[in-house]
Design a protein around this motif. Sequence first.
Motif, mmCIF file in Angstrom:
data_model
loop_
_atom_site.group_PDB
_atom_site.id
_atom_site.type_symbol
_atom_site.label_atom_id
_atom_site.label_comp_id
_atom_site.label_asym_id
_atom_site.label_seq_id
_atom_site.Cartn_x
_atom_site.Cartn_y
_atom_site.Cartn_z
ATOM 1 N N MET A 1 46.593 172.718 85.743
ATOM 2 C CA MET A 1 47.611 171.734 86.123
ATOM 3 C C MET A 1 48.056 171.999 87.558
ATOM 4 S SD MET A 1 49.464 169.169 84.897
ATOM 5 C CE MET A 1 49.529 169.374 83.113
ATOM 6 N N ALA A 2 48.242 170.924 88.307
ATOM 7 C CA ALA A 2 48.709 171.042 89.680
ATOM 8 C C ALA A 2 49.574 169.835 90.008
ATOM 9 C CB ALA A 2 47.536 171.133 90.652
ATOM 10 N N LEU A 3 50.379 169.989 91.030
ATOM 11 C CA LEU A 3 51.204 168.895 91.520
ATOM 12 C C LEU A 3 50.486 168.269 92.709
ATOM 13 C CD1 LEU A 3 53.864 167.266 91.482
ATOM 14 C CD2 LEU A 3 54.809 169.006 93.043
ATOM 15 N N LEU A 4 50.170 166.988 92.590
ATOM 16 C CA LEU A 4 49.521 166.251 93.669
ATOM 17 C C LEU A 4 50.585 165.425 94.382
ATOM 18 C CD1 LEU A 4 47.038 165.234 95.222
ATOM 19 C CD2 LEU A 4 46.721 163.522 93.410
ATOM 20 N N LEU A 5 50.816 165.742 95.656
ATOM 21 C CA LEU A 5 51.805 165.024 96.455
ATOM 22 C C LEU A 5 51.097 163.966 97.291
ATOM 23 C CD1 LEU A 5 53.912 168.079 97.682
ATOM 24 C CD2 LEU A 5 54.398 166.540 95.756
ATOM 25 N N ALA A 6 51.596 162.723 97.173
ATOM 26 C CA ALA A 6 51.033 161.597 97.915
ATOM 27 C C ALA A 6 52.193 160.792 98.475
ATOM 28 C CB ALA A 6 50.166 160.730 97.007
ATOM 29 N N GLY A 7 52.389 160.897 99.779
ATOM 30 C CA GLY A 7 53.555 160.236 100.353
ATOM 31 C C GLY A 7 54.824 160.851 99.789
ATOM 32 N N GLU A 8 55.701 160.006 99.280
ATOM 33 C CA GLU A 8 56.955 160.487 98.698
ATOM 34 C C GLU A 8 56.853 160.675 97.191
ATOM 35 O OE1 GLU A 8 59.975 157.762 99.873
ATOM 36 O OE2 GLU A 8 59.892 158.318 101.992
ATOM 37 N N LYS A 9 55.670 160.522 96.622
ATOM 38 C CA LYS A 9 55.503 160.638 95.174
ATOM 39 C C LYS A 9 54.715 161.892 94.822
ATOM 40 C CE LYS A 9 55.885 155.765 93.916
ATOM 41 N NZ LYS A 9 55.319 154.675 93.084
ATOM 42 N N GLY A 10 54.976 162.398 93.617
ATOM 43 C CA GLY A 10 54.263 163.556 93.115
ATOM 44 C C GLY A 10 53.747 163.287 91.712
ATOM 45 N N PHE A 11 52.566 163.804 91.391
ATOM 46 C CA PHE A 11 51.948 163.568 90.088
ATOM 47 C C PHE A 11 51.407 164.884 89.540
ATOM 48 C CE2 PHE A 11 51.342 159.905 92.855
ATOM 49 C CZ PHE A 11 51.841 158.853 92.092
ATOM 50 N N GLU A 12 51.763 165.207 88.305
ATOM 51 C CA GLU A 12 51.203 166.362 87.628
ATOM 52 C C GLU A 12 49.814 165.982 87.120
ATOM 53 O OE1 GLU A 12 52.299 169.394 87.219
ATOM 54 O OE2 GLU A 12 54.380 169.257 87.915
ATOM 55 N N VAL A 13 48.787 166.692 87.567
ATOM 56 C CA VAL A 13 47.419 166.297 87.215
ATOM 57 C C VAL A 13 46.600 167.493 86.744
ATOM 58 C CG1 VAL A 13 47.416 164.347 88.825
ATOM 59 C CG2 VAL A 13 46.615 166.593 89.604
ATOM 60 N N GLU A 14 45.606 167.200 85.909
ATOM 61 C CA GLU A 14 44.659 168.207 85.448
ATOM 62 C C GLU A 14 43.281 168.007 86.069
ATOM 63 O OE1 GLU A 14 44.646 168.148 81.200
ATOM 64 O OE2 GLU A 14 46.696 168.909 81.023
ATOM 65 N N ALA A 15 43.102 166.905 86.799
ATOM 66 C CA ALA A 15 41.851 166.636 87.495
ATOM 67 C C ALA A 15 42.077 165.481 88.467
ATOM 68 C CB ALA A 15 40.737 166.279 86.514
ATOM 69 N N ILE A 16 41.212 165.387 89.469
ATOM 70 C CA ILE A 16 41.254 164.269 90.410
ATOM 71 C C ILE A 16 39.882 163.618 90.428
ATOM 72 C CG2 ILE A 16 41.696 163.509 92.768
ATOM 73 C CD1 ILE A 16 43.343 165.979 93.246
ATOM 74 N N LEU A 17 39.877 162.293 90.321
ATOM 75 C CA LEU A 17 38.652 161.507 90.372
ATOM 76 C C LEU A 17 38.645 160.710 91.674
ATOM 77 C CD1 LEU A 17 38.563 160.126 86.707
ATOM 78 C CD2 LEU A 17 37.884 162.386 87.560
ATOM 79 N N PHE A 18 37.594 160.867 92.443
ATOM 80 C CA PHE A 18 37.508 160.240 93.752
ATOM 81 C C PHE A 18 36.450 159.143 93.772
ATOM 82 C CE2 PHE A 18 38.909 164.597 94.619
ATOM 83 C CZ PHE A 18 39.919 164.422 95.571
ATOM 84 N N ASP A 19 36.783 158.011 94.369
ATOM 85 C CA ASP A 19 35.762 157.085 94.834
ATOM 86 C C ASP A 19 35.007 157.796 95.953
ATOM 87 O OD1 ASP A 19 34.457 154.549 95.554
ATOM 88 O OD2 ASP A 19 35.831 154.580 97.263
ATOM 89 N N LYS A 20 33.830 157.300 96.326
ATOM 90 C CA LYS A 20 33.057 157.977 97.383
ATOM 91 C C LYS A 20 33.238 157.317 98.751
ATOM 92 C CE LYS A 20 28.495 157.632 97.411
ATOM 93 N NZ LYS A 20 28.028 157.054 98.710
ATOM 94 N N ASP A 21 32.687 156.127 98.903
ATOM 95 C CA ASP A 21 32.650 155.493 100.226
ATOM 96 C C ASP A 21 33.991 154.860 100.578
ATOM 97 O OD1 ASP A 21 29.776 155.903 100.807
ATOM 98 O OD2 ASP A 21 29.554 154.694 98.999
ATOM 99 N N GLY A 22 34.503 155.218 101.747
ATOM 100 C CA GLY A 22 35.821 154.750 102.161
ATOM 101 C C GLY A 22 36.928 155.665 101.688
ATOM 102 N N THR A 23 36.578 156.630 100.836
ATOM 103 C CA THR A 23 37.542 157.594 100.304
ATOM 104 C C THR A 23 37.177 159.001 100.757
ATOM 105 O OG1 THR A 23 37.977 156.207 98.370
ATOM 106 C CG2 THR A 23 38.542 158.551 98.192
ATOM 107 N N LEU A 24 35.953 159.416 100.438
ATOM 108 C CA LEU A 24 35.445 160.719 100.861
ATOM 109 C C LEU A 24 34.625 160.607 102.151
ATOM 110 C CD1 LEU A 24 34.205 161.977 97.373
ATOM 111 C CD2 LEU A 24 36.294 162.687 98.542
#
Length: 256
Positions: A1-24
Amino acid sequence: MALLLAGEKGFEVEAILFDKDGTLLEFSYTWGVWTRHMQEAFAERLRGKGFPDLPREELGREWGISFAESGIASGYDRNGPLAAGTLAELLALLAASGYRRGLGWSEARVFAQESLHLAESRMQQERPALALPGVPELLASCRELGLPAAVVTADETTSAVQHLSWLGLDGYFAEIIGTDQVDRGKPYGDMVELACRRLGVDPARVAVVGDTNGDMLMARAAGAGAAIGLADADKAQELPDADVVVPSCAQLELQR
């Protein structure tokens, strides 16, 4: 578990799923080159049969990517076919351009497939890929915290692995899932659901990060805990289904 901070928001997450093109990866850098190779190969076949040419600008309008006079890609429609569609859909659009010029449909499909083989060979030789700001650092942070990361992309799996391997990023991901692995691609939730099953996590405990509203709709369809959009402030309105929009992965931070 980790806290993912994005802008002014935070999300408790157990994994992150990424799009590829335009994201990575920088979208235009890779797909501008691919589009140019596809157009050149298809146009050569049209000319060989005595049919009207297919200008790069026309294919760009059809697929949703624009080019400068130099031939370098200058921008793309993040919700257009090239960014949000499947390879099969792009090939169908390309074949349709040949059909409109007088080719029979079967021959147009063959020309599209031949163009694809040639373009892929040239891409393998040139390896045009560029990581977007903050991506290597964020992936390293995922690894340091033991937070699983996966890719869910509209691209084919083999192509996705290849593009990421050109930059040495493929090893950061527990799963790389292309649209060919599911019955329904974006905006349906199938890829997120498959990734979560393989990672052994609840979709409600994952964040989906992407640059199109199709990514955000995919996240919502799967019941993901967070739909994080990537876009500059003047493009944020193009991601109405995001929980939060930030400019790039450089604005994402992980904490224990």
